[in-house]
Enzyme design. Structure first.
Site, PDB file in Angstrom:
ATOM      1  N   GLY A  12      10.428 -96.820  -0.722  1.00  0.00           N
ATOM      2  CA  GLY A  12      11.478 -97.026   0.270  1.00  0.00           C
ATOM      3  C   GLY A  12      10.950 -96.924   1.674  1.00  0.00           C
ATOM      4  O   GLY A  12      11.505 -96.227   2.528  1.00  0.00           O
ATOM      5  N   ALA A  13       9.846 -97.656   1.955  1.00  0.00           N
ATOM      6  CA  ALA A  13       9.084 -97.425   3.179  1.00  0.00           C
ATOM      7  C   ALA A  13       9.410 -98.376   4.318  1.00  0.00           C
ATOM      8  O   ALA A  13       8.786 -98.294   5.376  1.00  0.00           O
ATOM      9  CB  ALA A  13       7.587 -97.514   2.870  1.00  0.00           C
ATOM     10  N   SER A 138      18.805 -84.625  -0.958  1.00  0.00           N
ATOM     11  CA  SER A 138      19.787 -84.567   0.122  1.00  0.00           C
ATOM     12  C   SER A 138      20.444 -83.207   0.062  1.00  0.00           C
ATOM     13  O   SER A 138      20.473 -82.564  -0.999  1.00  0.00           O
ATOM     14  CB  SER A 138      20.843 -85.665  -0.056  1.00  0.00           C
ATOM     15  OG  SER A 138      21.954 -85.444   0.792  1.00  0.00           O
ATOM     16  N   TYR A 151      27.025 -89.805  -5.666  1.00  0.00           N
ATOM     17  CA  TYR A 151      25.823 -89.567  -4.865  1.00  0.00           C
ATOM     18  C   TYR A 151      25.352 -88.127  -5.039  1.00  0.00           C
ATOM     19  O   TYR A 151      24.152 -87.873  -5.223  1.00  0.00           O
ATOM     20  CB  TYR A 151      26.106 -89.855  -3.397  1.00  0.00           C
ATOM     21  CG  TYR A 151      24.905 -89.656  -2.498  1.00  0.00           C
ATOM     22  CD1 TYR A 151      23.800 -90.488  -2.597  1.00  0.00           C
ATOM     23  CD2 TYR A 151      24.879 -88.635  -1.550  1.00  0.00           C
ATOM     24  CE1 TYR A 151      22.700 -90.307  -1.779  1.00  0.00           C
ATOM     25  CE2 TYR A 151      23.784 -88.453  -0.727  1.00  0.00           C
ATOM     26  CZ  TYR A 151      22.700 -89.288  -0.842  1.00  0.00           C
ATOM     27  OH  TYR A 151      21.595 -89.102  -0.031  1.00  0.00           O
ATOM     28  N   ALA A 153      25.916 -86.200  -7.583  1.00  0.00           N
ATOM     29  CA  ALA A 153      25.397 -86.049  -8.945  1.00  0.00           C
ATOM     30  C   ALA A 153      23.963 -86.557  -9.038  1.00  0.00           C
ATOM     31  O   ALA A 153      23.102 -85.928  -9.675  1.00  0.00           O
ATOM     32  CB  ALA A 153      26.295 -86.801  -9.921  1.00  0.00           C
ATOM     33  N   LYS A 155      21.731 -86.820  -6.575  1.00  0.00           N
ATOM     34  CA  LYS A 155      20.811 -85.973  -5.825  1.00  0.00           C
ATOM     35  C   LYS A 155      20.693 -84.572  -6.435  1.00  0.00           C
ATOM     36  O   LYS A 155      19.637 -83.938  -6.333  1.00  0.00           O
ATOM     37  CB  LYS A 155      21.246 -85.898  -4.359  1.00  0.00           C
ATOM     38  CG  LYS A 155      21.082 -87.226  -3.620  1.00  0.00           C
ATOM     39  CD  LYS A 155      19.653 -87.756  -3.709  1.00  0.00           C
ATOM     40  CE  LYS A 155      19.452 -88.999  -2.860  1.00  0.00           C
ATOM     41  NZ  LYS A 155      18.059 -89.512  -2.949  1.00  0.00           N
TER      42      LYS A 155
END
Length: 280
Positions: A12-13, A138, A151, A153, A155
């Site tokens: 994810g860069a 997160s 989200y 769940a 993370k």
């Protein structure tokens, strides 16, 4: 920055934390392997980085694609020393509102993509008897908020797998850190990084209000992503890096509040918890 040059694999860069990490590491002279779903976007974002940079187009949900990327990284630079599982996206909506497909797509990237990378890089790190895996979760993976159940769940899963992974790979000299950022001024709240339930239900007014609060924050988040990237890089240089790394005052305060609530809840039912054994 580092005692010797390392090879970093960052997913994810093309934006956000990932892009900040790539740029800082290249300035420091490190070997950087960066992945994205869109190779053109990644190369354009990084610019003209030189021979220390290997950009790769990777589908993290495809195990073969991940395996090819890890092999290419190892072939190019001879090692894979640090992996930063940064790729992911937000997803908002109550559980009832989000479809099975929306939910599974989120887990495919946020959780199974991370697992795929770990699975493929561990043989190299075991052989090296060294390495550091950094999973970007997160603060929502420690304490969730209304409207972001799926989200949270996903993370929470990243936090949980990181905790156990750290124990499982310690004997091989591999370290693990899970990063829980709060609100940082990246593109995370933009349409390209955030999915909202396509079929909202009118009765979930509080969920809509929660979404509005976060969306209105876009561009005003207090966290500086460049500082976050530096903190993550610095952790790799520590002899005993932390398993948990909270980034941002909001993340720290939310985590400590959760810790306090959990302690009170656990102690409230201590007598009941301890009464489950067979009677003598």
């Amino acid at each position: 920055m580092m005692e010797s040059k390392k090879t970093w694999l960052i997913t994810g860069a093309s934006k956000g934390f990932g892009l900040c990490l790539v740029r800082q590491l290249l300035i420091a002279g490190e070997h950087v392997v960066a992945t994205s779903r869109n190779l053109t976007e990644l190369i354009a974002a990084v610019g003209n980085p030189g021979e220390n940079f290997l950009p790769l187009q990777v589908d993290l949900t495809n195990e073969d694609s991940v395996a090819a990327a890890v092999t290419a990284a190892h072939h190019q630079f001879g090692s894979v020393d640090v992996v930063i599982n940064n790729a992911g996206y937000g997803i908002g909506g109550s559980i009832e509102e989000l479809t099975d497909r929306e939910t599974r797509d989120s887990f495919d990237v946020n959780v199974f993509g991370t697992i795929n990378v770990i699975r493929k890089v561990m043989p190299i790190m075991r052989a090296q008897q060294s390495g550091h895996i950094i999973n970007i979760a997160s603060i929502a993976g420690i304490t969730g908020v209304s409207g972001w159940a799926v989200y949270a769940a996903a993370k929470f899963s990243v936090v949980g797998l990181s905790e156990v992974l750290a124990d499982d790979v310690r004997a091989f000299g591999v370290k693990v850190t899970v990063v829980a950022p709060g609100a940082f001024r990246t593109s995370f709240l933009s349409k390209e990084s955030l999915v909202i339930a396509e079929n909202p239900i009118n009765e979930y007014r509080e969920v809509r209000e929660a979404h509005a609060r976060y969306l209105n924050m876009n561009g005003q988040q207090p966290g500086d992503p460049e500082k976050a990237a530096k903190a993550i890089i610095d952790v790799v240089g520590e002899e005993n890096p932390p398993l948990y790394l909270l980034l941002g005052s909001d993340a720290y305060d939310r985590a400590m509040s959760k810790l306090d609530r959990m302690e009170k809840e656990f102690k409230l039912n201590e007598e009941l918890s301890r009464s489950m054994a067979y009677s003598a």
